[in-house]
Design a protein around this motif. Structure first.
Motif, PDB file in Angstrom:
ATOM      1  N   PRO A 145       0.703  -1.418   0.141  1.00 60.86           N
ATOM      2  CA  PRO A 145       0.126   0.068  -0.348  1.00 60.86           C
ATOM      3  C   PRO A 145       0.774   1.376   0.032  1.00 60.86           C
ATOM      4  CG  PRO A 145      -0.663  -1.393   1.980  1.00 60.86           C
ATOM      5  CD  PRO A 145       0.382  -1.505   1.000  1.00 60.86           C
ATOM      6  N   VAL A 146       0.334   2.372  -1.176  1.00 61.38           N
ATOM      7  CA  VAL A 146       1.472   3.210  -1.114  1.00 61.38           C
ATOM      8  C   VAL A 146       0.366   4.761  -0.723  1.00 61.38           C
ATOM      9  CG1 VAL A 146       3.025   5.199  -2.299  1.00 61.38           C
ATOM     10  CG2 VAL A 146       2.488   2.444  -2.650  1.00 61.38           C
ATOM     11  N   MET A 147       0.480   5.391  -0.328  1.00 60.88           N
ATOM     12  CA  MET A 147       0.138   6.948  -0.123  1.00 60.88           C
ATOM     13  C   MET A 147       0.830   8.045  -0.769  1.00 60.88           C
ATOM     14  SD  MET A 147      -1.044   9.246   2.965  1.00 60.88           S
ATOM     15  CE  MET A 147       0.670   9.655   3.711  1.00 60.88           C
ATOM     16  N   MET A 148       0.390   8.760  -1.550  1.00 60.01           N
ATOM     17  CA  MET A 148       1.334  10.108  -2.088  1.00 60.01           C
ATOM     18  C   MET A 148       0.468  11.063  -1.844  1.00 60.01           C
ATOM     19  SD  MET A 148       2.290   8.407  -5.455  1.00 60.01           S
ATOM     20  CE  MET A 148       2.102   6.731  -5.688  1.00 60.01           C
ATOM     21  N   TRP A 149       1.084  11.878  -1.730  1.00 57.74           N
ATOM     22  CA  TRP A 149       0.562  13.603  -1.182  1.00 57.74           C
ATOM     23  C   TRP A 149       0.998  14.691  -2.285  1.00 57.74           C
ATOM     24  CZ3 TRP A 149      -1.077  16.216   2.438  1.00 57.74           C
ATOM     25  CH2 TRP A 149      -1.004  17.913   2.802  1.00 57.74           C
ATOM     26  N   SER A 150      -0.420  14.877  -2.800  1.00 62.47           N
ATOM     27  CA  SER A 150      -0.655  15.781  -3.795  1.00 62.47           C
ATOM     28  C   SER A 150      -1.044  17.328  -3.554  1.00 62.47           C
ATOM     29  CB  SER A 150      -1.206  14.892  -4.632  1.00 62.47           C
ATOM     30  OG  SER A 150      -2.592  14.726  -4.746  1.00 62.47           O
ATOM     31  N   GLY A 151      -0.765  17.276  -2.857  1.00 63.38           N
ATOM     32  CA  GLY A 151      -1.441  18.865  -2.220  1.00 63.38           C
ATOM     33  C   GLY A 151      -2.084  18.898  -1.439  1.00 63.38           C
ATOM     34  N   TRP A 152      -2.812  20.383  -1.314  1.00 62.56           N
ATOM     35  CA  TRP A 152      -4.365  20.627  -0.061  1.00 62.56           C
ATOM     36  C   TRP A 152      -5.115  20.527  -0.796  1.00 62.56           C
ATOM     37  CZ3 TRP A 152      -2.847  20.838   4.717  1.00 62.56           C
ATOM     38  CH2 TRP A 152      -1.243  21.430   5.109  1.00 62.56           C
ATOM     39  N   ALA A 159      -5.145  26.484   5.192  1.00 64.88           N
ATOM     40  CA  ALA A 159      -4.778  28.026   6.183  1.00 64.88           C
ATOM     41  C   ALA A 159      -5.524  26.917   7.075  1.00 64.88           C
ATOM     42  CB  ALA A 159      -5.714  29.063   6.241  1.00 64.88           C
ATOM     43  N   ALA A 160      -6.426  25.917   7.650  1.00 66.73           N
ATOM     44  CA  ALA A 160      -5.965  25.243   9.004  1.00 66.73           C
ATOM     45  C   ALA A 160      -4.945  24.655   9.366  1.00 66.73           C
ATOM     46  CB  ALA A 160      -7.530  24.403   8.552  1.00 66.73           C
ATOM     47  N   VAL A 161      -4.518  23.842   8.486  1.00 64.46           N
ATOM     48  CA  VAL A 161      -3.185  23.312   8.864  1.00 64.46           C
ATOM     49  C   VAL A 161      -1.590  24.408   9.229  1.00 64.46           C
ATOM     50  CG1 VAL A 161      -1.591  21.684   7.819  1.00 64.46           C
ATOM     51  CG2 VAL A 161      -3.927  21.396   7.860  1.00 64.46           C
ATOM     52  N   LYS A 162      -2.035  25.722   8.755  1.00 58.47           N
ATOM     53  CA  LYS A 162      -1.098  26.806   8.706  1.00 58.47           C
ATOM     54  C   LYS A 162      -1.681  27.597  10.604  1.00 58.47           C
ATOM     55  CE  LYS A 162       0.824  30.718   7.371  1.00 58.47           C
ATOM     56  NZ  LYS A 162       0.390  32.001   6.058  1.00 58.47           N
ATOM     57  N   LYS A 166       0.948  26.877  13.675  1.00 52.14           N
ATOM     58  CA  LYS A 166       1.587  28.009  13.910  1.00 52.14           C
ATOM     59  C   LYS A 166       0.806  28.449  16.045  1.00 52.14           C
ATOM     60  CE  LYS A 166       2.349  31.591  10.943  1.00 52.14           C
ATOM     61  NZ  LYS A 166       1.558  33.016  10.102  1.00 52.14           N
ATOM     62  N   GLU A 167       0.086  27.629  16.471  1.00 49.72           N
ATOM     63  CA  GLU A 167      -0.245  27.412  17.814  1.00 49.72           C
ATOM     64  C   GLU A 167       0.438  26.723  18.727  1.00 49.72           C
ATOM     65  OE1 GLU A 167      -4.134  25.403  19.802  1.00 49.72           O
ATOM     66  OE2 GLU A 167      -4.033  26.951  18.581  1.00 49.72           O
ATOM     67  N   PHE A 168       0.896  25.570  17.177  1.00 51.89           N
ATOM     68  CA  PHE A 168       1.823  24.280  18.268  1.00 51.89           C
ATOM     69  C   PHE A 168       3.271  25.278  18.217  1.00 51.89           C
ATOM     70  CE2 PHE A 168       4.481  21.243  17.708  1.00 51.89           C
ATOM     71  CZ  PHE A 168       4.273  20.138  18.756  1.00 51.89           C
ATOM     72  N   ILE A 169       3.941  25.756  17.925  1.00 50.01           N
ATOM     73  CA  ILE A 169       5.015  26.069  17.660  1.00 50.01           C
ATOM     74  C   ILE A 169       4.980  27.559  18.689  1.00 50.01           C
ATOM     75  CG2 ILE A 169       7.059  27.860  16.282  1.00 50.01           C
ATOM     76  CD1 ILE A 169       6.384  25.886  13.934  1.00 50.01           C
ATOM     77  N   SER A 170       3.751  27.930  18.381  1.00 49.14           N
ATOM     78  CA  SER A 170       3.568  28.912  19.994  1.00 49.14           C
ATOM     79  C   SER A 170       3.801  28.184  21.222  1.00 49.14           C
ATOM     80  CB  SER A 170       2.614  29.888  19.531  1.00 49.14           C
ATOM     81  OG  SER A 170       2.196  30.529  20.657  1.00 49.14           O
ATOM     82  N   VAL A 171       2.678  26.989  22.147  1.00 52.83           N
ATOM     83  CA  VAL A 171       3.013  26.254  22.540  1.00 52.83           C
ATOM     84  C   VAL A 171       4.575  26.337  22.904  1.00 52.83           C
ATOM     85  CG1 VAL A 171       2.030  24.478  23.964  1.00 52.83           C
ATOM     86  CG2 VAL A 171       0.606  26.257  22.878  1.00 52.83           C
ATOM     87  N   CYS A 172       5.083  25.398  22.516  1.00 54.80           N
ATOM     88  CA  CYS A 172       6.289  25.060  22.951  1.00 54.80           C
ATOM     89  C   CYS A 172       7.133  26.120  23.077  1.00 54.80           C
ATOM     90  CB  CYS A 172       6.808  24.125  20.389  1.00 54.80           C
ATOM     91  SG  CYS A 172       5.791  22.401  20.734  1.00 54.80           S
TER      92      CYS A 172
END
Length: 181
Positions: A145-152, A159-162, A166-172
């Motif tokens: 089985p293969v999973m490939m990333w082809s974009g959003w 925008a939600a992932v971004k 940013k929130e994760f980085i801020s907390v870290c």
């Protein structure tokens, strides 16, 4: 790095993520510099630990670390390039060259090509197969089985992932990474 199970991939992934390895490419004009159609055909790859790209690392310093050779870290030097191969259609085939050298013997020249390999595009940015590489890849993988990333999926998801990142980085940065669920 190859092995019979997932351990090699896991070790490589951990080495890249724990050190927050960043990559940048310094593209050069290849061949005839009097024309403009040669741009983005060849680049030097530069890496930086913990996202610091203000100075390029000497990839040769990784040899003693990864091989556990008992030699000083400044013994070897290395330079990696990315070169579009002749006949490549729209960036579908690249040669990833790996050059190595001994600092005390030849100075900063990484002259020995060893470990180079070919990179091919199997899917385009729209998730469509790039032939013949897509079919060759599926044949090579067999029934794995293969999973490939082809974009959003869409701009809202991107925008939600971004925002979450940013929130994760801020907390870290406050030292409380374990607080995020």
């Amino acid at each position: 790095m190859y092995c019979e199970d997932q351990s090699c991939g896991i070790v490589t992934s951990l080495a890249q993520t724990i050190l927050a390895r960043s990559f940048s490419f310094d593209f050069l004009e290849a061949g005839d510099k009097s024309t403009t159609n040669n741009k983005m055909k060849k680049a030097y790859m530069q890496t930086g630990t913990f996202g610091n790209l203000t100075g390029a690392e000497d990839l040769g310093q990784l040899i003693p670390v990864l091989s556990k050779l008992p030699v000083p870290s400044d013994t070897f030097n290395g330079a990696f390039t990315l070169e579009e191969e002749p006949g490549s259609n729209d960036g579908s085939s690249w040669k990833r060259t790996c050059y190595w050298g001994l600092k005390q013997v030849v100075g900063s020249c990484a002259f020995l090509e060893f470990g180079s390999y070919q990179l091919v595009k199997v899917m385009d940015g729209d998730g469509k197969p790039v032939q013949p590489y897509y079919d060759q890849f599926l044949k090579y993988m067999g029934d794995i089985p293969v999973m490939m990333w082809s974009g959003w999926k869409d701009e809202a998801t991107k925008a939600a992932v971004k925002k979450d990142t940013k929130e994760f980085i801020s907390v870290c940065e406050t030292g409380a990474c374990g607080a995020i669920r």
